[in-house]
Design a protein around this motif. Structure first.
Motif, PDB file in Angstrom:
ATOM      1  N   VAL A 283       0.830  -1.205   0.000  1.00  0.00           N
ATOM      2  CA  VAL A 283       0.000   0.000   0.000  1.00  0.00           C
ATOM      3  C   VAL A 283       0.866   1.257   0.000  1.00  0.00           C
ATOM      4  O   VAL A 283       0.626   2.194  -0.768  1.00  0.00           O
ATOM      5  N   MET A 284       1.907   1.277   0.839  1.00  0.00           N
ATOM      6  CA  MET A 284       2.767   2.461   0.905  1.00  0.00           C
ATOM      7  C   MET A 284       3.590   2.628  -0.366  1.00  0.00           C
ATOM      8  O   MET A 284       3.792   3.753  -0.844  1.00  0.00           O
ATOM      9  N   GLY A 285       4.079   1.527  -0.933  1.00  0.00           N
ATOM     10  CA  GLY A 285       4.824   1.605  -2.182  1.00  0.00           C
ATOM     11  C   GLY A 285       3.958   2.101  -3.328  1.00  0.00           C
ATOM     12  O   GLY A 285       4.397   2.923  -4.150  1.00  0.00           O
ATOM     13  N   CYS A 286       2.713   1.618  -3.395  1.00  0.00           N
ATOM     14  CA  CYS A 286       1.793   2.069  -4.441  1.00  0.00           C
ATOM     15  C   CYS A 286       1.484   3.550  -4.300  1.00  0.00           C
ATOM     16  O   CYS A 286       1.391   4.282  -5.288  1.00  0.00           O
ATOM     17  N   TYR A 287       1.335   3.998  -3.068  1.00  0.00           N
ATOM     18  CA  TYR A 287       1.095   5.429  -2.832  1.00  0.00           C
ATOM     19  C   TYR A 287       2.263   6.268  -3.340  1.00  0.00           C
ATOM     20  O   TYR A 287       2.071   7.299  -3.990  1.00  0.00           O
ATOM     21  N   THR A 288       3.479   5.826  -3.050  1.00  0.00           N
ATOM     22  CA  THR A 288       4.662   6.588  -3.452  1.00  0.00           C
ATOM     23  C   THR A 288       4.725   6.771  -4.960  1.00  0.00           C
ATOM     24  O   THR A 288       4.933   7.882  -5.463  1.00  0.00           O
ATOM     25  N   VAL A 289       4.530   5.687  -5.707  1.00  0.00           N
ATOM     26  CA  VAL A 289       4.652   5.785  -7.164  1.00  0.00           C
ATOM     27  C   VAL A 289       3.436   6.491  -7.768  1.00  0.00           C
ATOM     28  O   VAL A 289       3.556   7.211  -8.765  1.00  0.00           O
ATOM     29  N   PHE A 290       2.263   6.324  -7.180  1.00  0.00           N
ATOM     30  CA  PHE A 290       1.076   7.037  -7.653  1.00  0.00           C
ATOM     31  C   PHE A 290       1.247   8.540  -7.474  1.00  0.00           C
ATOM     32  O   PHE A 290       0.963   9.337  -8.384  1.00  0.00           O
ATOM     33  N   LEU A 291       1.727   8.943  -6.302  1.00  0.00           N
ATOM     34  CA  LEU A 291       1.967  10.359  -6.033  1.00  0.00           C
ATOM     35  C   LEU A 291       2.970  10.941  -7.015  1.00  0.00           C
ATOM     36  O   LEU A 291       2.755  12.020  -7.592  1.00  0.00           O
TER      37      LEU A 291
END
Length: 461
Positions: A283-291
């Motif tokens: 979840v945190m990794g996906c947030y980073t790349v989405f941002l």
């Protein structure tokens, strides 16, 4: 085993103590992205080359990733309260030196020093929360901690755009670093009065061999992820990645036999902890790349300024904050469902946002989708990390803190390296963003499946 401080002793100090801990965490979390926004201003002001600027921006992430596990263990050895205060002081002084740096090489050195201070203070925050909060109070504290941890990057973009663009006192980019100094000074004045400590664990020792092995492994693994894409993935990057992965495996095997393990793997034994951590990391990794990719698209294609791009994420922050601060009040059945439903909601919000608004931004349509994505992110992280801390004994708090800090760093740089390559290889920014979000959605479904296993776990199993 170090016991929890009785709640009756700490209840009057919990508010001020949590405020100090989260303020320190916020400074450390924001300092990665706050500098990214000001990178061009720094380059112009110091007449620096691209390599130096890349080291200023990425060296922070690299250094913290390498040192987090070791610094979490240092907290056990010297005491988490002392380690937090030393790290905070170190970070504050290094921020001052960054702001005063007369040239690019010295800025790179002081930036690495700043990251080392951040690496020392960050894992102590989670360790102290786990040791001094319990039950509903812990869930509330973790909700606030999650809010600071996840939104630090987005808030850093906004603050970086404001500070760098304002040219405060004619200092150009320097207030980006100097802003930490008065905040750090206040925290250092208040912290010793309000922070509770559990004292050092005299049975714990820092294992030099394990420390050296992990440091080399993390450096070998993260360096190509951070610098490899911009250099076209040369041969050295693949060799370094392979060596880093092999050394990480060797480190895990060594830890199972070490007399004083750097990372106590007993924290992973309770049923549900391993899939839970994987779900949090996803979840945190996906947030980073989405941002990152959405910010790049807003600026490169839709012509947003850095500040406008940062402000575009305010609805996401509102959604994340609202759920982070309220989930612990929900009925138990709903709290158990959130870690599974959250990643799906995150995927749906992000996917629909990109499908409908990648060519033209419609605020009234984008805002509810960003709210949904932010709330889904919070639901997929905050209740889950609270559940994991419940499953693990407080004496293992530093190990969980290290894993909770290092895992998102690794998944974040891996996602940015891999999916960032997908984004830049696409024929257009819109197409690249669509491909990235499709991959993110698939990963979030995997995260939801991992979270499902945690909701069925029981303490002591």
């Amino acid at each position: 085993m170090t016991a929890l401080v009785p709640p009756a002793v700490t209840v009057a100090r919990r508010g001020p103590m949590l405020a100090v801990l989260l303020a320190g965490q916020a400074m450390a979390s924001m300092d990665g992205s706050i500098v990214s926004v000001a990178a061009q201003t720094i380059r112009d002001g110091l007449h620096a080359g691209s390599t130096a600027i890349q080291l200023v921006v990425s060296g922070y992430l690299l250094t913290t990733g390498v040192l987090l596990v070791t610094c979490a263990r240092i907290g056990d050895i010297v005491g988490h309260r002392r380690a937090f205060l030393v790290g905070l002081g170190w970070f504050t002084v290094a921020s001052l030196l960054c702001g005063l740096a007369p040239n690019a090489p010295l800025l790179v050195v002081t930036r690495v020093a700043q990251a080392a201070g951040a690496a020392l203070l960050m894992p102590q925050v989670f360790s102290l929360i786990q040791r001094h909060w319990d039950g509903p109070a812990r869930r509330r504290a973790i909700g606030l901690y999650s809010l600071v941890l996840a939104l630090g990057v987005a808030l850093g973009q906004v603050i970086g755009g404001l500070v760098a663009g304002a040219d405060l006192f004619g200092l150009s980019w320097r207030p980006v670093f100097l802003i930490n100094v008065p905040i750090g000074a206040v925290l250092l004045a208040v912290g010793p009065r309000v922070l509770l400590g559990s004292g050092p664990d005299e049975r714990v020792r820092l294992d030099p061999a394990g420390t050296a092995l992990l440091t080399v492994a993390m450096a070998a693994f993260t360096m190509p992820l951070i610098f490899g894409r911009d250099q076209g993935w040369p041969a050295w990057a693949w060799v370094s990645l392979a060596c880093g992965a092999a050394l990480l495996v060797a480190f895990v095997r060594y830890e199972t036999r070490a007399r004083h393990p750097l990372l106590d793997l007993a924290a992973l034994r309770p049923r549900g902890v391993k899939p839970g951590l994987v779900a949090c990391w996803i979840v945190m990794g996906c947030y980073t790349v989405f941002l990152l990719t959405l910010t790049l698209h807003l600026q490169s294609t839709l012509r947003f300024s850095p500040l406008q791009a940062g402000l575009a994420f305010v609805p996401y922050a509102v959604g994340f904050g609202a759920l982070s601060l309220t989930w612990n009040r929900y009925p138990r059945w709903l709290r158990n469902a959130l870690p599974v439903a959250g990643p799906i909601a995150f995927a749906a919000g992000a996917g629909l946002l990109v499908l409908l608004h990648r060519d033209q931004w419609h605020p009234y349509g984008a805002v509810p989708l960003l709210l949904l994505a932010g709330a889904g992110h919070a639901a997929g992280y905050s209740p889950l990390i609270a559940r994991i801390t419940y499953l693990v004994e407080p004496r293992l708090s530093s190990a969980i803190s290290a894993l909770n800090s290092t895992g998102p760093t690794l998944t974040g740089v891996t996602a940015v390296a891999g999916l960032g390559t997908v984004y830049f290889a696409a024929p257009s920014s819109a197409e690249g963003l669509l491909r990235v979000v499709a991959a993110v959605a698939a990963l979030l479904v995997v995260g939801a499946a991992c979270a499902l296993r945690v909701t069925r776990a029981r303490r002591g199993s």
